[in-house]
Design an enzyme around this catalytic site. Sequence first.
Site, mmCIF file in Angstrom:
data_model
loop_
_atom_site.group_PDB
_atom_site.id
_atom_site.type_symbol
_atom_site.label_atom_id
_atom_site.label_comp_id
_atom_site.label_asym_id
_atom_site.label_seq_id
_atom_site.Cartn_x
_atom_site.Cartn_y
_atom_site.Cartn_z
ATOM 1 N N ASP A 67 0.815 -1.218 0.000
ATOM 2 C CA ASP A 67 0.000 0.000 0.000
ATOM 3 C C ASP A 67 0.847 1.265 0.000
ATOM 4 O O ASP A 67 2.071 1.212 0.172
ATOM 5 C CB ASP A 67 -0.960 -0.009 1.203
ATOM 6 C CG ASP A 67 -0.258 -0.346 2.530
ATOM 7 O OD1 ASP A 67 0.980 -0.364 2.577
ATOM 8 O OD2 ASP A 67 -0.967 -0.572 3.525
ATOM 9 N N ASN A 136 -7.310 -2.336 14.546
ATOM 10 C CA ASN A 136 -8.721 -2.579 14.198
ATOM 11 C C ASN A 136 -8.868 -3.795 13.270
ATOM 12 O O ASN A 136 -9.929 -4.019 12.706
ATOM 13 C CB ASN A 136 -9.343 -1.331 13.551
ATOM 14 C CG ASN A 136 -8.693 -0.965 12.223
ATOM 15 O OD1 ASN A 136 -7.825 -1.674 11.728
ATOM 16 N ND2 ASN A 136 -9.107 0.148 11.637
ATOM 17 N N HIS A 138 -7.132 -4.306 10.445
ATOM 18 C CA HIS A 138 -6.888 -4.094 9.014
ATOM 19 C C HIS A 138 -5.597 -4.762 8.553
ATOM 20 O O HIS A 138 -4.665 -4.945 9.320
ATOM 21 C CB HIS A 138 -6.955 -2.603 8.631
ATOM 22 C CG HIS A 138 -5.777 -1.760 8.981
ATOM 23 N ND1 HIS A 138 -5.903 -0.531 9.588
ATOM 24 C CD2 HIS A 138 -4.450 -1.943 8.784
ATOM 25 C CE1 HIS A 138 -4.701 -0.018 9.742
ATOM 26 N NE2 HIS A 138 -3.793 -0.841 9.270
ATOM 27 N N GLU A 143 -9.590 -1.615 5.397
ATOM 28 C CA GLU A 143 -10.198 -1.214 6.657
ATOM 29 C C GLU A 143 -11.463 -2.026 6.944
ATOM 30 O O GLU A 143 -12.053 -2.591 6.021
ATOM 31 C CB GLU A 143 -10.580 0.270 6.581
ATOM 32 C CG GLU A 143 -9.382 1.210 6.456
ATOM 33 C CD GLU A 143 -8.693 1.466 7.803
ATOM 34 O OE1 GLU A 143 -8.647 0.556 8.651
ATOM 35 O OE2 GLU A 143 -8.192 2.586 7.992
#
Length: 249
Positions: A67, A136, A138, A143
């Site tokens: 990414d 979280n 990810h 996400e």
Amino acid sequence: MHLYVCRDYDTISKKAAGLVGGMVSVKPNCILGLATGSSPIGMYERLAEMYRDGITDFSKVTTFNLDEYCALSEENDQSYHYFMREHLFRHINVPDENIHIPSGCTQDMEMECQQYDAAIAAAGGIDIQVLGIGSNGHIGFNEPADAFIGPTHLVNLKESTIKANARFFQSEADVPRRAISMGIGSIMAAKKILLIAHGANKAKAITATLEGPITPEVPASILQLHPDVVMMIDQEAAAGLSEYQPEGR
Ligand code: GLP
């Protein structure tokens, strides 16, 4: 899924570098999927050492990163281009033309996404994909969401991710709000996956990933469906696992 609960971060880094370096030894022209974040830094240091010591030769390796932030130039010291150069590429002999990181600054982002997946496929697919995990859940910048997104795509970062990554920027306001990320499909297509995590702030995500339902609300939970995942985590990250009893190990 092979789970290794390691003594500490250094042990994770050594073991992870052994796996990635081992892949390069048995398949010198392998395709490595690489990650940013603090988790793989120790592994990259070890890989650089293995190159310096003449143990590992990266001259035929090809890399694809997961990414990149949108709208940060490659020279910006918070870009993932910069991170990879500083932590790995300038220390090893992987040829520049074999390095791929999605561009977050291209005019036609849709085209960039399509071409990125096409380039991975043309290279023959990723042999081993390194992943960290967000608190979280990810992976890359996939996400928590209502659905898994397969291909490389543009992402609006969650508030929790912006807050978590603000520590690398001068202020939270400087954290880009958008990113380009390999999708869940691009990641799951890798032949082997290595996930690294350490620290208590990853415990909830690790428990949900391994023991929770497979849901796009915890993107890493999809890894339960991958046939060849190795997880290397420390005792703090393992603390919530029902099967994990530190005294017994
Ligand atoms: C970022 C990256 C992820 C990484 C995550 C965790 O958001 N896009 O690829 O896994 O952070 O980072 P860290 O390893 O610093 O906890």
